[in-house]
Design a protein around this motif. Structure first.
Motif, PDB file in Angstrom:
ATOM      1  N   GLN A   1       0.836  -1.767  -0.329  1.00  0.00           N
ATOM      2  CA  GLN A   1       0.069  -0.388  -0.118  1.00  0.00           C
ATOM      3  C   GLN A   1       0.968   1.290  -0.196  1.00  0.00           C
ATOM      4  O   GLN A   1       0.846   2.088   0.191  1.00  0.00           O
ATOM      5  CB  GLN A   1      -1.152   0.103   1.092  1.00  0.00           C
ATOM      6  CG  GLN A   1      -2.605   0.337   0.938  1.00  0.00           C
ATOM      7  CD  GLN A   1      -3.248   0.718   2.757  1.00  0.00           C
ATOM      8  OE1 GLN A   1      -2.947  -0.118   3.587  1.00  0.00           O
ATOM      9  NE2 GLN A   1      -3.969   1.171   2.522  1.00  0.00           N
ATOM     10  N   SER A   2       1.939   1.499  -0.813  1.00  0.00           N
ATOM     11  CA  SER A   2       2.813   2.073  -0.847  1.00  0.00           C
ATOM     12  C   SER A   2       3.200   3.053   0.582  1.00  0.00           C
ATOM     13  O   SER A   2       3.613   4.215   0.771  1.00  0.00           O
ATOM     14  CB  SER A   2       2.226   3.569  -1.476  1.00  0.00           C
ATOM     15  OG  SER A   2       1.360   2.998  -2.804  1.00  0.00           O
ATOM     16  N   LEU A   3       3.474   1.766   0.852  1.00  0.00           N
ATOM     17  CA  LEU A   3       4.174   2.288   2.436  1.00  0.00           C
ATOM     18  C   LEU A   3       3.317   2.986   3.541  1.00  0.00           C
ATOM     19  O   LEU A   3       4.206   3.912   4.135  1.00  0.00           O
ATOM     20  CB  LEU A   3       5.667   2.976   2.227  1.00  0.00           C
ATOM     21  CG  LEU A   3       6.620   1.711   2.738  1.00  0.00           C
ATOM     22  CD1 LEU A   3       7.441   2.476   2.192  1.00  0.00           C
ATOM     23  CD2 LEU A   3       7.113   0.418   3.356  1.00  0.00           C
TER      24      LEU A   3
ATOM     25  N   TYR B   1       1.256  14.159   5.624  1.00  0.00           N
ATOM     26  CA  TYR B   1       0.223  13.718   5.086  1.00  0.00           C
ATOM     27  C   TYR B   1      -0.549  14.386   4.135  1.00  0.00           C
ATOM     28  O   TYR B   1      -0.801  15.477   3.530  1.00  0.00           O
ATOM     29  CB  TYR B   1      -0.556  14.063   6.587  1.00  0.00           C
ATOM     30  CG  TYR B   1      -0.013  12.747   7.465  1.00  0.00           C
ATOM     31  CD1 TYR B   1      -0.954  11.901   7.756  1.00  0.00           C
ATOM     32  CD2 TYR B   1       0.673  13.618   8.464  1.00  0.00           C
ATOM     33  CE1 TYR B   1      -0.401  10.851   8.909  1.00  0.00           C
ATOM     34  CE2 TYR B   1       1.605  13.244   9.117  1.00  0.00           C
ATOM     35  CZ  TYR B   1       1.115  11.071   9.120  1.00  0.00           C
ATOM     36  OH  TYR B   1       1.402  10.384  10.635  1.00  0.00           O
ATOM     37  N   GLN B   2      -0.723  13.654   2.530  1.00  0.00           N
ATOM     38  CA  GLN B   2      -1.571  14.560   1.837  1.00  0.00           C
ATOM     39  C   GLN B   2      -2.950  14.020   1.374  1.00  0.00           C
ATOM     40  O   GLN B   2      -2.826  12.989   0.893  1.00  0.00           O
ATOM     41  CB  GLN B   2      -0.402  14.943   0.256  1.00  0.00           C
ATOM     42  CG  GLN B   2       1.016  14.719   0.659  1.00  0.00           C
ATOM     43  CD  GLN B   2       1.944  14.531   0.254  1.00  0.00           C
ATOM     44  OE1 GLN B   2       1.730  13.663   0.137  1.00  0.00           O
ATOM     45  NE2 GLN B   2       3.029  14.370  -0.104  1.00  0.00           N
ATOM     46  N   GLY B   3      -3.846  14.595   1.687  1.00  0.00           N
ATOM     47  CA  GLY B   3      -5.681  14.439   1.501  1.00  0.00           C
ATOM     48  C   GLY B   3      -5.162  12.987   2.405  1.00  0.00           C
ATOM     49  O   GLY B   3      -4.868  13.179   3.257  1.00  0.00           O
ATOM     50  N   GLU B   4      -5.709  12.584   1.259  1.00  0.00           N
ATOM     51  CA  GLU B   4      -6.191  11.373   2.113  1.00  0.00           C
ATOM     52  C   GLU B   4      -4.518  10.119   2.372  1.00  0.00           C
ATOM     53  O   GLU B   4      -5.245   8.878   2.637  1.00  0.00           O
ATOM     54  CB  GLU B   4      -7.352  10.257   1.044  1.00  0.00           C
ATOM     55  CG  GLU B   4      -8.684  11.257   0.848  1.00  0.00           C
ATOM     56  CD  GLU B   4      -9.565  10.148   1.527  1.00  0.00           C
ATOM     57  OE1 GLU B   4      -9.981   9.020   0.991  1.00  0.00           O
ATOM     58  OE2 GLU B   4     -10.974  11.163   2.582  1.00  0.00           O
ATOM     59  N   ARG B   5      -3.909  10.230   1.247  1.00  0.00           N
ATOM     60  CA  ARG B   5      -2.235   9.327   1.125  1.00  0.00           C
ATOM     61  C   ARG B   5      -1.603  10.074   2.079  1.00  0.00           C
ATOM     62  O   ARG B   5      -1.209  11.209   2.942  1.00  0.00           O
ATOM     63  CB  ARG B   5      -2.429  10.004  -0.333  1.00  0.00           C
ATOM     64  CG  ARG B   5      -3.054   9.497  -1.236  1.00  0.00           C
ATOM     65  CD  ARG B   5      -3.469   8.479  -1.331  1.00  0.00           C
ATOM     66  NE  ARG B   5      -2.482   7.406  -1.608  1.00  0.00           N
ATOM     67  CZ  ARG B   5      -2.118   7.312  -2.914  1.00  0.00           C
ATOM     68  NH1 ARG B   5      -2.427   7.559  -4.078  1.00  0.00           N
ATOM     69  NH2 ARG B   5      -0.482   5.716  -2.348  1.00  0.00           N
ATOM     70  N   VAL B   6      -1.078   8.592   2.340  1.00  0.00           N
ATOM     71  CA  VAL B   6       0.304   8.982   3.630  1.00  0.00           C
ATOM     72  C   VAL B   6       1.955   8.840   2.681  1.00  0.00           C
ATOM     73  O   VAL B   6       1.657   7.747   2.124  1.00  0.00           O
ATOM     74  CB  VAL B   6       0.471   8.238   4.501  1.00  0.00           C
ATOM     75  CG1 VAL B   6       1.200   8.759   5.687  1.00  0.00           C
ATOM     76  CG2 VAL B   6      -1.170   7.964   5.290  1.00  0.00           C
ATOM     77  N   ASN B   7       2.751  10.006   2.428  1.00  0.00           N
ATOM     78  CA  ASN B   7       3.848   9.600   1.811  1.00  0.00           C
ATOM     79  C   ASN B   7       5.049   9.217   3.329  1.00  0.00           C
ATOM     80  O   ASN B   7       5.234  10.688   2.994  1.00  0.00           O
ATOM     81  CB  ASN B   7       4.189  10.687   1.044  1.00  0.00           C
ATOM     82  CG  ASN B   7       5.515  10.037  -0.175  1.00  0.00           C
ATOM     83  OD1 ASN B   7       6.131   9.230   0.978  1.00  0.00           O
ATOM     84  ND2 ASN B   7       5.035  11.043  -1.208  1.00  0.00           N
ATOM     85  N   PRO B   8       5.825   8.783   2.893  1.00  0.00           N
ATOM     86  CA  PRO B   8       6.583   8.620   4.237  1.00  0.00           C
ATOM     87  C   PRO B   8       7.777   8.630   4.015  1.00  0.00           C
ATOM     88  O   PRO B   8       8.601   8.825   4.922  1.00  0.00           O
ATOM     89  CB  PRO B   8       6.111   7.149   5.109  1.00  0.00           C
ATOM     90  CG  PRO B   8       6.126   6.287   4.098  1.00  0.00           C
ATOM     91  CD  PRO B   8       4.849   6.768   3.025  1.00  0.00           C
ATOM     92  N   ALA B   9       8.419   8.920   2.860  1.00  0.00           N
ATOM     93  CA  ALA B   9       9.854   9.776   2.385  1.00  0.00           C
ATOM     94  C   ALA B   9       9.497  11.046   3.167  1.00  0.00           C
ATOM     95  O   ALA B   9       9.402  11.660   3.019  1.00  0.00           O
ATOM     96  CB  ALA B   9       9.705   9.505   0.588  1.00  0.00           C
ATOM     97  N   LYS B  10      11.120  10.511   3.143  1.00  0.00           N
ATOM     98  CA  LYS B  10      11.777  11.565   4.263  1.00  0.00           C
ATOM     99  C   LYS B  10      10.538  12.483   5.587  1.00  0.00           C
ATOM    100  O   LYS B  10      10.982  13.259   5.672  1.00  0.00           O
ATOM    101  CB  LYS B  10      11.835  12.833   3.217  1.00  0.00           C
ATOM    102  CG  LYS B  10      13.224  12.070   2.322  1.00  0.00           C
ATOM    103  CD  LYS B  10      14.005  13.944   1.674  1.00  0.00           C
ATOM    104  CE  LYS B  10      15.106  13.131   0.643  1.00  0.00           C
ATOM    105  NZ  LYS B  10      14.462  12.892  -1.043  1.00  0.00           N
ATOM    106  N   ALA B  11       9.825  11.501   6.096  1.00  0.00           N
ATOM    107  CA  ALA B  11       9.901  12.175   6.924  1.00  0.00           C
ATOM    108  C   ALA B  11       9.018  11.147   8.474  1.00  0.00           C
ATOM    109  O   ALA B  11       8.202  11.738   9.399  1.00  0.00           O
ATOM    110  CB  ALA B  11       7.671  11.621   6.624  1.00  0.00           C
TER     111      ALA B  11
END
Lengths: 562, 482
Positions: B44-46, B171-181
């Motif tokens: 799920q894209s991490l 946290y971008q909208g409903e998605r989460v992007n854990p890169a560099k976070a």
């Protein structure tokens, strides 16, 4: 017009296969939830949340509508599981599979060439051209995952020459390509052997030789003539490797298209399944079309002008004793082991090597392997032979009767059996019938294409023009000329794939179709034994040997049939 | 001949040309980088809110506010300390000086945002499902978390990998992007990880500079191949090594809070009959399974939980009279098909007529939930998410339990579970859960077989791997390779 029809068939098939799981039974929200978190209990709240997120509330037909309107604009949507655009996932997988398939095709061609080289050269020298289908049948019977695991242990772990798994540069593609290409090349060799024999024994060859043509000229002509049949099969085999290489891709950790399709089908990730199916169907159609074009190019105007010369009907191979050997050995093993107990578990006698008490050793639960091989023989062989016979009938009906190509064969050929099986199981429910239907639905394609190209050549032969001129009925031509020339090679083509069919049937067990433990089906024995292949090779070697014997026996038997 | 050679060369060249763009670039492999093979590629894209969350914590990318020690007690991680201000409100003091990988500082506001996002995720992470978690910053480093009902195990809940704290930018909208976070010792550069990922050391890590220069991760789905990558020297660590592939591998075994049991469907015949359930318990031999099928790499179970005192039960000697049963299990865990065959043989010896069903879990589950099998060999973690035994008993075996596959509904058992749930002190609560377990085992609705271990293969030079029984940690700032 025909192209448009094909395109519509393609889109329709894609939509239907992708949506079948939705129409029957399993809740996609549950499957998606499971793919995202393996152990979460599926409470109503979580399922409702997933359903809302994916827009599943509208029902399958709304989904279909949304999908087709987007697909027409080239947008394949986003994966239900990952939420990523499908095109990205698909693009990566396609480029991996293209590379792997290209290399595997190269391996297949090399294997095929090596296997037919000797009879070809002998034939050119005017000696007997009896094909060595036996050795080809042995290679064709070896399961890809077994070849893969052995290659991995020898070349990657023991020798360290090549990487074990992953996908970074060309060296990562070598072992999987060999595992995929070897059995495929062996199957092609059986087809090519028959085609070369027909070309070598055709009357024109004698005339050319008598006229003093150089051997090389004749050789090129023979290859060209035989190539017209082989290229079609090569295309179909390559397309098959492109779409259904999932088992090899798992062994070598290759992120290819076959694995993507199977994983998505299991997770009911409908957008990904539809995209994969669409690509696989497109590639299948392209390979089929290329095969047809190659046949036209290689045969030139002779094909349509009825100017081909066909070989004389083939004489039945005289009964040599060693040809009956496989049947004798299998029967012997069955008679030896059928009295033993294949089910009793003895955890104190696990993985014992062959001995007097256990002539084939014991498996991981201490069961006697000889008993299991013997008890599985009848079921495995009968079922696989039954499916193969069914496949031959379909192939002949479609290939010989149908004049208008075999578009459908090209289309279904490359689909992974697992994806088809899931669709079948969704509509017909689990059970043996579903397994048989799923395997037969995919397996009929290569022999059908073979039958079609052979029938086409027969119909384009000069002696048929003569027969027609003499007033022979269509029926007479079909039964006296076309079928006798088409049936034997198609039988051999189908029966050399019999072990693969047995394995395919067994591989559907984990979907609830086909054999379930503790049944000693050979495919199940192999799958159960694979984890122990290194420390206890006999748990795999004996079932594999049995499968090889059945494969060789089937090819030999098919070779004698007229 | 020349033409053929040219064609062949052209074919080979075109294959190589095609591939140039197909392969992920080679990754730098210095001596101080650790190479790891994991079984599951992110699905799920991490996103931390599904199973990928554990990948984030195991690789040292992201961290939670609280961690669990091996006994299941909450310990400080990103939160230094906490107090219960009221029955429904907890106050957490955030660790000072923690930086996210993007350079921003960890604040109570960032932590509150992370928790609120998780509480609104689709679906809500299991650990806080139905708890009604709301979080708000009460100061720069003071975080207030409240629940709708009093909840003594809130700190344990916050230890689940689904509730890692990522930088606000993730946290971008409903998605989460854990890169560099993340806040962990290693930085994930980008999300394109299908072919593996190269993690860099985070020099600003709050618990000291990590010993490793970085981590190279690859995903190898097949267990035997994973073991082979380790033996071929391609990786330094391979997790989840199957028992059949242990030869020539240095391993660390971690006992898991996970039990393989026979679950008996008490809602319909034949196992509605307690005598036949007793017959099953008397038929199976956990010690033989642990030694035989698991080759000694599992522990014979005396209860659903580890460390249950052996019970003294007088054998009933009950046998079946040819009752037909469907005994199911799934093939995703490699040993279960072996267990099911061995158990089926034992049951046949007791007079049952057994039909075995082995499928992938995803193919089995609909029938499982519908109660279509009489018995299931099930591998279940009893300490998921919060390590709370009482909550797990309640979920699996109470009348109102959400995952009550055995369909047991016993007032005495419910009362005992209720008592355990009411206790706030963690050790006393776990002890009460152990007592409730006795009532469960007396029903014979569940027949425990073995407790599983996870096996981590490593090369000789690797040290400092975490052996967290909750399977949430693997590589830490203390991990090193020589």
């Amino acid at each position: 017009m025909r192209l448009l029809g094909r395109l519509c068939a393609l889109l329709g098939l894609t939509a239907v296969i992708g949506l079948l799981p939705l129409l029957a039974g399993r809740d996609p929200a549950l499957s998606v939830l499971r793919a995202r978190s393996a152990e979460r209990e599926p409470d109503a709240e979580a399922l409702a949340s997933v359903r809302r997120e994916l827009g599943l509330d509208g029902g399958p037909f709304e989904l279909l509508g949304r999908w087709s309107s987007r697909a027409l604009h080239g947008d394949l949507g986003t994966s239900w599981v990952s939420g990523e655009p499908v095109t990205g996932q698909l693009g990566a997988a396609i480029s991996v599979s293209v590379t792997l398939t290209a290399l595997a095709a190269l391996v297949a061609i090399l294997v095929m060439t090596a296997l037919v080289a000797r009879p070809f050269v002998r034939g050119l020298r005017g000696q007997s051209v009896a094909g060595r289908a036996g050795f080809a049948a042995v290679l064709a019977a070896l399961p890809e995952f077994l070849i893969g695991s052995v290659l991995l242990l020898v070349f990657a772990v023991r020798l360290g020459w090549l990487p074990t798994s992953g996908w970074r540069d060309l060296s990562y593609a070598v072992l999987p390509a060999i595992a995929l290409g070897t059995p495929a090349g062996a199957v092609l060799a059986v087809v090519a052997g028959d085609a070369l024999r027909d070309a070598l024994t055709a009357p024109w060859r004698r005339s050319w030789t008598a006229a003093g043509f150089r051997v090389r000229t004749i050789a090129v002509a023979v290859v060209r003539r035989a190539g017209s049949v082989v290229t079609g099969q090569l295309g179909i085999v390559v397309a098959g490797m492109f779409g259904s290489a999932a088992t090899v891709e798992v062994v070598f950790g290759v992120p290819g298209l076959g694995r993507l399709a199977v994983d998505a089908a299991l997770a009911q990730d409908v957008p990904v399944v539809q995209a994969c199916v669409l690509v696989i169907l497109l590639v299948g159609a392209a390979a089929g079309a290329l095969g047809a074009v190659a046949q036209r190019l290689l045969l030139g105007p002779a094909l349509t002008d009825g100017a081909l010369e066909a070989a004389a009907p083939r004489e039945i191979t005289s009964g040599r004793l060693h040809l009956a050997l496989p049947a004798v050995v299998v029967t012997g093993v069955v008679l030896w082991g059928i009295w033993r107990d294949p089910f009793t578990v003895d955890l104190a006698a696990r993985l014992l090597p062959p001995s007097a008490a256990h002539p084939m050793g014991t498996d991981a639960l201490g069961r006697d392997l000889l008993a299991r091989v013997a008890h599985g023989a009848l079921h495995t062989a009968a079922l696989a032979a039954g499916v193969t016979a069914l496949v031959v009938v379909i192939a002949l009906l479609v290939g010989v009767a149908g004049r208008r190509g075999s578009g459908a064969a090209d289309l279904v050929n490359a689909l992974p059996a697992v994806v088809v099986a899931l669709a079948v199981a969704a509509t017909a429910g689990p059970g043996w019938t579903s397994a048989v239907v799923a395997v037969a639905a995919v397996a009929w394609a290569p022999p059908a294409a073979h039958a079609r190209s052979l029938a086409l050549e027969q119909r384009g032969s000069a002696h048929l023009t003569a027969a027609r001129a003499l007033g022979a009925s269509t029926r007479h031509i079909m039964f006296r000329h076309v079928l006798p020339a088409v049936v034997p090679p198609v039988l051999r083509n189908a029966f050399v794939r019999l072990p693969a069919i047995a394995l395919a049937l067994a591989s559907l067990g984990y979907l609830g179709l086909g054999a379930q433990p503790p049944q000693p089906e050979w495919g199940v024995l192999l799958a159960e034994g694979m984890p122990n292949v290194e420390r206890a090779p006999w748990v795999v070697a004996f079932p594999a040997a049995a499968l090889v014997l059945i494969g060789v026996g089937a090819v030999v038997a098919a070779g004698r049939m007229r | 001949m020349l033409l053929r050679r040219t064609l062949l060369a052209a074919a080979v060249l075109s294959v190589c040309g095609l591939t140039a763009g197909c392969f992920a670039g080679s990754q730098a492999e210095g001596p101080a980088r650790l190479r790891v093979a994991l079984p599951f590629a992110p699905v799920q894209s991490l996103s931390p809110w599904g199973d990928d969350g554990v990948t984030l914590t195991r690789l040292g990318i992201a961290e939670t506010l609280v961690r669990l020690d091996p006994e299941g007690r909450p310990q400080p991680l990103l939160a230094e300390s906490w107090t219960r201000k009221s029955p429904t409100t907890w106050s957490f003091r955030i660790r000072a000086g923690v930086k996210f990988h993007d350079g921003t500082a960890l604040t109570a506001a960032a932590a509150a945002d992370a928790l609120s996002r998780a509480a609104a995720a689709s679906p809500v992470p299991r650990a806080i499902k139905g708890v009604g978690v709301t979080a708000k910053a009460a100061g720069d480093l003071d975080l207030e978390v409240s629940t709708t009902a009093p909840d003594p195990t809130l700190p344990q809940r916050l230890s689940t990998a689904n509730l890692v704290v990522l930088a606000p930018a993730a946290y971008q909208g409903e998605r989460v992007n854990p890169a560099k976070a993340g806040t962990g010792p290693f930085v994930l550069a980008d999300l394109d990880v299908a072919n593996g990922a190269a993690l860099a050391r985070f020099d600003g890590y709050w618990d000291g500079v990590p010993e490793l220069a970085g981590v190279d991760v690859r995903f190898v789905p097949d267990g035997n191949t994973r073991s082979a990558t380790l033996r071929a020297g391609e990786v330094d660590v391979a997790t989840n090594v199957p028992i059949s592939a242990l030869a020539n591998v240095t391993t660390e075994e971690v006992p898991l809070p996970r039990t393989v049991s026979v679950l008996l469907n008490t809602a319909k015949p034949p196992f509605a009959d307690p005598r036949l359930r007793a017959a099953v318990r008397e038929a199976v031999d956990p010690a033989a399974l642990a030694k035989g099928v698991y080759e000694g790499h599992a522990d014979a179970a005396t209860g659903v939980f580890r460390n249950t005192a052996p019970r003294q039960v007088t054998p009933t000697g009950a046998t079946a009279g040819g009752q037909k049963i469907a005994l199911a299990t799934w093939s995703d865990r490699p040993e279960l098909p072996g267990v099911v065959t061995a158990v089926a043989e034992s049951l046949r010896g007791k007079g049952f007529e057994v039909e075995q069903v082995v499928r992938k879990y995803s193919q089995l589950e609909p029938d499982l939930l519908a109660g279509n099998f009489d018995a299931v060999i099930f591998s279940r973690s009893y300490a998921q998410d919060n390590g709370d035994l009482a909550a797990n008993l309640n979920l699996d075996f109470s009348c109102s339990g959400g995952f009550n596959l055995v369909k047991v509904c016993d007032p005495a058992l419910d009362a005992a579970i209720g008592q355990a749930l009411a206790i706030e002190d963690v050790p006393a609560r776990q002890a009460a859960a152990m007592r409730a377990q006795d009532a469960l085992l007396a029903t014979n609705a569940v027949v425990p077989l073995v407790h599983e271990r996870t096996i981590i293969g490593r090369s000789a030079g690797v040290s400092g791997l975490s052996t967290d029984p909750y399977d949430r940690l693997l590589i830490t700032s203390k991990t090193s390779v020589s």
